[in-house]
Design a protein around this motif. Sequence first.
Motif, mmCIF file in Angstrom:
data_model
loop_
_atom_site.group_PDB
_atom_site.id
_atom_site.type_symbol
_atom_site.label_atom_id
_atom_site.label_comp_id
_atom_site.label_asym_id
_atom_site.label_seq_id
_atom_site.Cartn_x
_atom_site.Cartn_y
_atom_site.Cartn_z
ATOM 1 N N PRO A 44 30.152 50.424 34.968
ATOM 2 C CA PRO A 44 28.901 49.649 34.983
ATOM 3 C C PRO A 44 29.149 48.148 35.005
ATOM 4 O O PRO A 44 28.361 47.391 35.548
ATOM 5 N N ASN A 45 30.243 47.673 34.415
ATOM 6 C CA ASN A 45 30.641 46.263 34.470
ATOM 7 C C ASN A 45 31.995 46.192 35.168
ATOM 8 O O ASN A 45 33.031 46.078 34.520
ATOM 9 N N PRO A 46 31.989 46.245 36.486
ATOM 10 C CA PRO A 46 33.255 46.375 37.196
ATOM 11 C C PRO A 46 34.115 45.122 37.140
ATOM 12 O O PRO A 46 33.621 44.007 37.162
ATOM 13 N N VAL A 47 35.401 45.336 37.012
ATOM 14 C CA VAL A 47 36.397 44.284 37.158
ATOM 15 C C VAL A 47 37.212 44.698 38.373
ATOM 16 O O VAL A 47 37.999 45.638 38.316
ATOM 17 N N PHE A 48 36.964 44.013 39.468
ATOM 18 C CA PHE A 48 37.608 44.395 40.722
ATOM 19 C C PHE A 48 39.115 44.248 40.637
ATOM 20 O O PHE A 48 39.866 45.101 41.059
ATOM 21 N N HIS A 53 39.673 38.681 37.393
ATOM 22 C CA HIS A 53 39.041 38.574 36.082
ATOM 23 C C HIS A 53 39.668 37.433 35.275
ATOM 24 O O HIS A 53 38.965 36.631 34.661
ATOM 25 N N GLU A 54 40.996 37.350 35.281
ATOM 26 C CA GLU A 54 41.685 36.281 34.553
ATOM 27 C C GLU A 54 41.338 34.918 35.128
ATOM 28 O O GLU A 54 41.125 33.959 34.384
ATOM 29 N N THR A 55 41.255 34.827 36.439
ATOM 30 C CA THR A 55 40.896 33.568 37.081
ATOM 31 C C THR A 55 39.476 33.164 36.726
ATOM 32 O O THR A 55 39.204 31.997 36.427
ATOM 33 N N GLN A 62 37.536 26.433 31.496
ATOM 34 C CA GLN A 62 37.679 25.053 31.966
ATOM 35 C C GLN A 62 36.314 24.378 32.040
ATOM 36 O O GLN A 62 36.175 23.213 31.683
ATOM 37 N N LYS A 63 35.318 25.119 32.472
ATOM 38 C CA LYS A 63 33.959 24.572 32.545
ATOM 39 C C LYS A 63 33.453 24.220 31.145
ATOM 40 O O LYS A 63 32.862 23.161 30.946
#
Length: 100
Positions: A44-48, A53-55, A62-63
């Motif tokens: 449901p919360n995909p991490v491709f 994801h780390e980037t 950083q923001k």
Amino acid sequence: MNDWKMHQWDLSPYSVTPAASLLSRCVSVGAASQEEIDSAFSDPNPVFSLHLHETEEQIRKQKQLDEVQLQLELLKLEEQSADVTHGFHLSEFHFLQLCD
């Protein structure tokens, strides 16, 4: 004409979308695994990609850091202007007391 309909029918269910082509290239060069892609479609919360994801996390952090640094700069400017303004008003007040 029948040949054209058969050709059209063959292409539509098996046409490769640009996204599918990109995913295929990612798997072929090792940028992503087939397992990562499969899990991305089932979660449901995909991490491709773990790298992606780390980037994204680094960019988010950083923001946040940039926002905090900007707030700090604004506070420093407010402090500097308050010191100048405060001194000016104190000297005016002192002058008015002397005039009385």
